[in-house]
Design an enzyme around this catalytic site. Structure first.
Site, PDB file in Angstrom:
ATOM      1  N   GLY A 142      -4.717   6.527  -9.153  1.00 18.91           N
ATOM      2  CA  GLY A 142      -3.810   7.500  -9.748  1.00 18.91           C
ATOM      3  C   GLY A 142      -4.492   8.813 -10.073  1.00 18.91           C
ATOM      4  N   CYS A 143      -4.223   9.319 -11.268  1.00 21.94           N
ATOM      5  CA  CYS A 143      -4.730  10.627 -11.674  1.00 21.94           C
ATOM      6  C   CYS A 143      -6.248  10.688 -11.762  1.00 21.94           C
ATOM      7  CB  CYS A 143      -4.127  11.023 -13.028  1.00 21.94           C
ATOM      8  SG  CYS A 143      -2.344  11.323 -12.962  1.00 21.94           S
ATOM      9  N   ALA A 144      -6.920   9.558 -11.862  1.00 19.54           N
ATOM     10  CA  ALA A 144      -8.383   9.534 -11.910  1.00 19.54           C
ATOM     11  C   ALA A 144      -9.002   9.577 -10.519  1.00 19.54           C
ATOM     12  CB  ALA A 144      -8.867   8.285 -12.647  1.00 19.54           C
TER      13      ALA A 144
END
Length: 358
Positions: A142-144
């Protein structure tokens, strides 16, 4: 230390103003939420003005199954990813144009579609890479994911100092939009997420592509997982596709959890937050950026670039931190200055890098 020598970004063609997203959401959800007007204020409160998506706006008001969504994901990811890779290797950031045959590994990052063979293999069929390039697809971060991809590229270049590694992050979050999901989590997700692509070139100490210009070197990296936090963010996979899981507690978690994480990391290198000139933060949302500032005792000037990327692009998931990094690199920080690159994602997890411009 491995060095980041080039970053490119590529936006899908359909620009959506935030007011247009509000109108779409009102038409889709008004019959299901009694207090729809109050809930729609989340769009105005998010500090986002516009976003780019891969499909025309009216597509999102129609019904689509998982197969259709995923086929669109694959075709658009190949198109946009091919463009981003080319732009990265021909970037004005570089001292010279880079030949595709100079690339030793491709780390492909995504969480918004499924493809086997993965998108990187399909892009290799479009561009003249060597056939022995190491392929390392990363899914589910995801966002990481953008930050994690840089960290894994750093480790590859540490092991192989002559190596040149591409990190390609592609997210088409808009294709996951579920018009029949009447959860508040979905409404918040609709107000934030968008589509984007970014590509970065990382080179080892002994690479012939190492830049003579001041560029960020990766001094160190670290990762952290919060146990038993699967319900903070992620996907629920159902027949019609991916349904967003997005906890309202994320800003509180960041305020309590991120500060010690960053300070412990910096302490290992005899640094404090006062030594950090640049904060390359993934802008998960307005409240997330405010939580960063609170947790790290930073004033708003430290998140100004991240705020601008959020305002003009929304949250593109994994590529977003690379958009922020590109703006920092174009601003040309002074030699010797330190930065921290940070991104948080499903798990719940965090990825940090200590950067030094040299």
């Amino acid at each position: 230390m491995p060095q980041i020598v080039s970053v490119s970004t590529h936006l899908p063609p359909n620009l959506i103003k935030q007011e247009e997203a509000v109108e779409l959401s009102r038409s889709v959800f008004s019959g299901r939420f009694k207090d729809i007007e109050r809930l729609l204020t989340v769009f105005q409160n998010g500090d986002i003005e516009q976003r780019n998506v891969c499909m025309p706006l009216d597509w999102y008001g129609q019904t689509h199954d998982f197969e259709e969504r995923n086929e669109l994901y694959i075709s658009h990811a190949i198109e946009y990813g091919t463009a981003a890779v080319t732009e990265c290797l021909e970037s004005s950031m570089l001292d010279q144009k880079v030949d595709y045959k100079d690339i030793d590994a491709i780390i492909f990052v995504s969480s918004t579609g499924i493809a086997t063979p993965s998108i990187d293999a399909r892009i290799m069929n479009n561009l003249p890479f060597r056939d022995d390039v190491k392929r390392i697809p990363l899914w589910g971060l995801g966002c990481a994911g953008g930050a994690s991809g840089l960290s894994r590229a750093n480790e590859f270049c540490m092991a192989y100092p002559e190596a040149n590694v591409l990190v390609l992050a592609i997210e088409l979050c808009s294709l996951t939009f579920q018009k029949d999901d009447y959860s508040k989590s979905n409404l918040v997700g609709v107000s934030l997420f968008s589509d984007g692509v970014a590509c970065a070139l990382i080179v080892g100490d002994q690479s012939k592509l190492r830049s003579k210009q001041v560029r960020p070197s990766i001094v160190a990296t670290t990762s952290k997982l919060m146990p038993d936090s699967e319900d903070v963010m992620g996907w629920d996979v159902k027949n019609s596709g991916l349904y967003v899981v997005f906890s309202k507690s994320i800003p509180v978690i960041i305020s309590d959890w991120l500060g010690p994480f960053v300070h412990q990391f910096l302490n290992k290198y005899n640094l404090t937050d006062k030594d950090i000139s640049h904060f390359v933060a993934h802008p998960g949302g307005k409240k997330v950026l405010e939580a960063y500032e609170e947790a790290l005792n930073f004033n708003s000037s430290m998140t100004e670039i991240s705020r601008n990327v959020l305002r003009m692009n929304g949250n593109m998931s994994s590529p977003t931190v690379l958009y922020v990094l590109k703006e920092f690199m174009e601003a040309k920080p002074a030699k010797g200055e330190y930065g921290v690159l940070a991104a948080l994602g499903p798990g719940f997890c965090g990825e940090l890098q200590l950067l030094k411009w040299e």
